[in-house]
Design a protein around this motif. Structure first.
Motif, short mmCIF file in Angstrom:
data_model
loop_
_atom_site.label_atom_id
_atom_site.label_comp_id
_atom_site.label_asym_id
_atom_site.label_seq_id
_atom_site.Cartn_x
_atom_site.Cartn_y
_atom_site.Cartn_z
N SER A 43 0.81 -1.22 0.00
CA SER A 43 0.00 0.00 0.00
C SER A 43 0.84 1.27 0.00
O SER A 43 0.32 2.35 -0.31
CB SER A 43 -0.92 0.01 1.23
N CYS A 44 2.13 1.19 0.34
CA CYS A 44 2.94 2.40 0.40
C CYS A 44 4.41 2.05 0.19
O CYS A 44 4.92 1.06 0.74
CB CYS A 44 2.76 3.11 1.74
N SER A 86 0.73 3.49 5.13
CA SER A 86 1.42 4.78 4.99
C SER A 86 2.68 4.89 5.85
O SER A 86 2.84 5.82 6.62
CB SER A 86 0.45 5.92 5.35
N SER A 170 -5.50 10.34 1.96
CA SER A 170 -4.20 10.89 1.55
C SER A 170 -3.95 12.20 2.27
O SER A 170 -4.87 12.98 2.52
CB SER A 170 -4.16 11.10 0.03
N SER A 254 -1.31 6.71 -6.94
CA SER A 254 -0.14 7.28 -6.28
C SER A 254 0.47 8.38 -7.15
O SER A 254 0.42 8.31 -8.38
CB SER A 254 0.90 6.18 -6.01
N SER A 295 1.20 1.58 -5.22
CA SER A 295 2.14 2.57 -4.70
C SER A 295 3.46 2.46 -5.46
O SER A 295 3.75 1.42 -6.05
CB SER A 295 2.38 2.35 -3.21
#
Length: 503
Positions: A43-44, A86, A170, A254, A295
């Protein structure tokens, strides 16, 4: 002396060559990717702003810190009881903040891997968290529709900001102003906040659920990504829309800048990373990947690109290194020593000068089988040979054109049995409606129907192929009619637009 036989030329249509721009050459000059399978969707991905530019990969309930030189995991942060989100570095690279589905915001010290702070206050998942520019505060956005500001020194919440009507996914801070940041939510809005006031200072409507936001370093402009488009907003003009980029086909997930902020990069579920020139917001390069992208990150030196996919695959690509002239010459010498055959055949690329007497050796041309039949004027055999599946369509059409030029196409088509007619009709069904060959093959199709109209109904396979050919032609006619109707509508609209502009 008889003239040499001229071989049949294949029908080749010109193709528009792709002109590779400097940006495309730069962003595609990477080695073959190293892939790592994570425990869940990535995810990040975030690169440390200080050397050695390690990068944090958030997947499942862990945050992995990868070494940028070895592409191996150096540290693993596993204090999460649920899915983490994140994982981002502080500007000095010493601390890392991450949210999670448990509703907590955790701050880690990377040298010791200890959890320095655990901020509690959100009631639902925290999908966005980052450090403020002054390094002493943390901003987080949650599915409980609130944005919270935390103090690192005391571990307490400084401010709770409300305004979003849906999940916040975000957060981006302004590098030139410690009290300014923006948030994007699934309520289609992007809000700008000032830490000194409780209300948002600006609200813009993106038009789609916002998946990512990004601010320019000077803070004058910011970007939002949601749906398949990216929008550029002017903060000084009160949130005026400057540009819209719609090069992706699926949701953009992203955003990131390169090291000089002269290029904008975006990733999407359509498995592509697009590169834009921030001066014109035109797409100047594109990179493709095998899975939908959630991402990605680019190292500060732009020598590593890490891409996280929805299926848990992490792709790490390193820029190709240019060899020095000394290494290249040494490698060439080693090749000369080991390549004995090249040694004995050296001089083959020697170019004669004016004083040399050149003796040329003309090799005998090898004719294809259909050319041999054409040379002996065996038209039927030449066409039968060209219709074999081992030859591409452009070669077969080239032979047909040669037969038409000679005036022997009727002779080549006549006298076919059921099997030979079936092969011919199969080829016509496949390629008659192709734009490149339709002018030639439509005439041949008309000849075949006129010559074999009497055998209709005698063979089930031939009848089936004729019906298929009829359907193909009818479908092509219908498409052409739709295209002409669309062209007429477009001409009407363009004429009306020109009239309005001149008026």
């Amino acid at each position: 002396m008889a003239a040499s036989f001229k071989q049949t030329a294949a029908v080749l249509t010109p193709r528009a060559g792709k002109k590779q721009t400097p940006d495309a050459a730069y962003w595609n000059n990477f080695e073959f990717p190293v892939t790592v399978k994570e425990y869940g969707a990535v995810s990040c991905v975030d690169f440390s702003p200080v050397e050695p530019y390690s990068f944090a990969v958030t997947a499942s309930d862990k945050v992995h810190i990868y070494n940028s030189r070895t592409n191996r995991v150096d540290k693993v942060l596993t204090r999460f009881k649920d899915v983490a989100h994140s994982g981002r570095f502080r500007s000095d690279g010493e601390l890392l903040v991450a949210g999670g589905d448990e509703g907590l915001v955790r701050v880690f010290h990377l040298d010791t891997k200890t959890s320095l702070r655990s901020f509690s206050g959100h009631t639902r998942s925290v999908h966005a968290a980052c450090f403020s520019t002054d390094k002493v505060r943390v901003v987080s956005g949650s599915d409980d529709k609130t944005t919270r500001l935390w103090d690192l020194a005391t571990g307490e919440g400084v401010q709770t900001l409300t305004g979003h009507q849906d999940y916040i996914r975000s957060v981006a801070v302004c590098k030139s102003a410690a009290n300014m940041w923006i948030t994007g939510g699934y309520d289609h809005t992007v809000r700008m906040w000032d830490g000194r006031t409780p209300d948002s200072t600006m609200v813009v409507d993106h038009g789609h659920p916002v998946e990512a936001v990004l601010m320019f370093p000077h803070g004058n402009m910011f970007l939002s990504a949601g749906g398949n488009c990216i929008k550029v907003w002017d903060a000084l003009a009160g949130g005026r829309l400057l540009a819209t980029c719609g090069n992706h086909h699926k949701t953009v997930t992203s955003l990131a800048f390169n090291s000089t902020c002269s290029r904008l990069l975006s990733a999407s579920l359509d498995r592509h990373v697009k590169v834009y020139d921030v001066g014109t917001y035109q797409c100047v390069a594109s990179m493709s990947y095998p899975s939908p992208i959630l991402s990605f990150g680019v190292s500060p030196r732009e020598d590593i690109v890490a891409v996280g996919c929805a299926d848990g695959m992490l792709s790490i690509q390193r820029r190709k290194r240019e060899e020095s002239s000394t290494k290249q010459s040494l490698r060439q010498r080693q090749r000369r020593k080991t390549a004995n055959r090249r040694y004995y055949t050296r001089g083959g690329d020697y170019k004669p000068v004016v004083a040399d007497y050149s003796v040329t050796h003309k090799q005998k041309e090898q004719l294809k089988k259909f050319d041999k039949h054409l040379k002996t004027f065996s038209s039927t055999r030449a066409l039968d040979e060209a219709l074999k599946p081992c030859y591409p369509a452009e070669v077969t059409v080239g032979v047909i054109q040669e037969l038409i030029r000679r005036g022997s196409i009727k002779e080549a088509l006549a006298g076919r049995d059921e099997k030979g007619l079936e092969i011919l009709l199969t080829f016509l069904c496949r390629w008659t409606c192709e734009e490149k060959y339709c002018r030639v093959l439509l005439d041949v199709t008309t000849l075949v129907i006129d010559m074999y109209a009497g055998v209709v109904g005698q063979s089930e396979r031939v009848d089936r192929l004729l019906q298929k050919l009829l359907r193909s032609v009818q479908r092509e006619v219908s498409h052409q009619e739709q295209l002409f109707n669309t062209l007429g509508a477009l001409e009407t609209l363009l004429t009306a637009a020109q009239t309005t502009n001149t008026g």
